[in-house]
Enzyme design. Structure first.
Site, short mmCIF file in Angstrom:
data_model
loop_
_atom_site.label_atom_id
_atom_site.label_comp_id
_atom_site.label_asym_id
_atom_site.label_seq_id
_atom_site.Cartn_x
_atom_site.Cartn_y
_atom_site.Cartn_z
CB CYS A 240 14.13 22.70 33.71
SG CYS A 240 15.45 22.57 32.50
CB ALA A 241 13.01 21.33 39.58
N GLY A 245 6.20 21.75 40.71
CA GLY A 245 4.91 21.10 40.48
C GLY A 245 5.07 19.71 39.89
CE LYS A 246 5.44 20.09 33.61
NZ LYS A 246 5.36 21.48 34.09
CB CYS A 362 3.80 25.72 30.02
SG CYS A 362 4.98 26.96 30.60
#
Length: 442
Positions: A240-241, A245-246, A362
């Site tokens: 789940c891009a 950021g990750k 998050c």
């Protein structure tokens, strides 16, 4: 603009926000574009007032006897903020509310009475923190007596700006100091730099940003990427891009060796990753998933690591987006839990025997964190918990930071929060698939 006119503008903007799903940043930007007479100092003062009101929205409305649906909620919040946040006496507030110079209309008798009584009576705990009532109950269950401190750290202060450096952070810290900033190394991420919220730094204007040397990314988000376990030569899937950021943090851990596939159901999100990859001089395969997550069947059982940074409430970043706290409903959290479980089930099929799976959000809500992890573990005995302490053995995490994270870890799970780790709220749960998965249905 006069101080009074700024107050009226802030109230108008708050009222606009009550009828839109747009972020506070977008609403403020649009207002500035439509009101060119407002100078930079005016826009900053108005934005500061708007955000102060959003962070304390529940408390301010309660003080004025209003609720979320009040048509004059913006005026009520601004009025209460002058008394409860700024500490202005009633006479000074009345001087600002005279209708002169595009300022707000005079106070009503009811408003005078509420302002005079604003310090009287005891509000419920969730009111004082500015957090939705149901979310406050969740924090009580997780943090016990510390829940108020955690809630206030999540809702009330302005968040600093964290950066992730694509390389050694020492020269970047020196360069930012020469430009007049006050950078500090982040305590956990070895590639992180923290800038104070005031004055607000214009990071995107920095040459280091344009050249791909730095990215804006909270330290908690950096840790979620580093703890996943990416190493050079791996086949890694960022399932789940989102904004990427990750994805970039995973590529940094891979040192440019191996294959990374970043996937998402939203084409716009994937398109937003492209310029970030180009700035950093990195490459990744980008795949758009179907509405049910289809589109990765050829990779089943092929990935060394799958990171699932699942769609969530975003409650862990309420200090950055306080307006979203008041839009979240309990039914939405329940829906997200079901969605997260379905996504994890699909993502698990991509992990090869002996491979790694990392689940992250998050969020600070246990419904989206521990409850989703519990559901996955019950359905997938072929995935064994992987201790957080094992994942700390990486140069991306500082030695002192690793020691602190060891104390925060609960086996294979880690909770981060503004109150405990001074990061955004994040949750990470780590797994390793059995090398021999025969006999297990998927």
């Amino acid at each position: 603009m006069t101080p009074a006119a700024r107050l009226q503008a802030a109230a108008d903007i708050l009222d606009q926000m009550s009828g839109t799903r747009a972020s506070a940043e977008i609403v403020l930007k649009t207002w500035g574009q439509n009101n060119r007479y407002a100078g930079s100092k005016d826009r900053r003062a108005i934005a500061d007032r708007v955000y102060a009101c959003l962070r304390a929205k529940a408390r301010l409305l309660w003080a004025m006897g209003k609720d979320e649906k009040a048509k004059d909620g913006g005026r009520a919040m601004v009025l209460a903020s002058l008394s409860l946040i700024d500490g202005l006496p009633l006479a000074d507030i009345e001087a600002l509310y005279s209708a002169a110079g595009y300022g707000p209309k005079p106070l009503t008798e009811a408003e005078r009475a509420r302002l005079t009584a604003s310090g009287e009576g005891e509000a419920p705990g969730w009111i004082d923190t500015g957090m939705p009532a149901f979310a406050a109950e969740r924090l009580k269950a997780v943090y016990g007596d510390r829940w108020v401190n955690e809630a206030e750290a999540l809702m009330l202060p302005r968040a600093p700006i964290d950066l992730r450096v694509n390389g050694d952070r020492t020269p970047l810290i020196s360069g930012l100091e020469m430009l007049g900033y006050r950078p500090e190394p982040t305590p956990f991420s070895a590639f992180g730099i923290r800038l104070p919220a005031e004055p607000p730094p214009n990071v995107r204007a920095l040459p280091a940003f344009r050249q791909g040397q730095i990215e804006i990314q909270d330290e908690g988000s950096q840790l979620a990427g580093f703890l996943a376990g990416a190493k050079p030569g791996m086949t890694v899937i960022d399932y789940c891009a989102g904004g990427g950021g990750k994805t970039l943090a995973l590529l940094q851990a891979m040192e440019g060796q191996g294959r990374l596939i970043a996937s998402d159901v939203e084409r716009t999100r994937l398109n937003n990753i492209k310029p970030r990859l180009a700035r950093a001089g990195l490459e990744a395969d980008l795949r758009q998933l179907g509405p049910e997550g289809e589109g990765m069947e050829d990779l089943e059982g092929q990935a060394d690591l799958v990171l699932v940074d699942a769609p969530c409430s975003g409650s862990g970043v309420w200090r950055r987006r306080p307006e979203t706290a008041h839009r979240l409903e309990e039914t939405e959290v329940a829906r997200l839990h079901e969605l997260q479980s379905a996504i994890l089930n699909r993502a698990a099929k991509l992990v090869k025997p002996g491979g790694l799976l990392a689940y992250a959000t998050c969020s600070i809500l246990p419904d989206e964190n521990e409850a989703t992890a519990d559901t996955f573990e019950a359905a997938h005995p072929e995935f064994q918990p992987r201790a957080i302490t094992e994942a700390l053995d990486t140069p991306a995490i500082t030695p002192e930071g690793a020691k602190t994270l060891e104390t925060l870890a609960q086996g294979h799970r880690l909770r981060l929060s503004p109150g405990t780790s001074h990061t955004d709220g994040f949750f990470v749960s780590l797994y390793r698939r059995n090398a021999d998965t025969s006999g297990h249905e998927e």
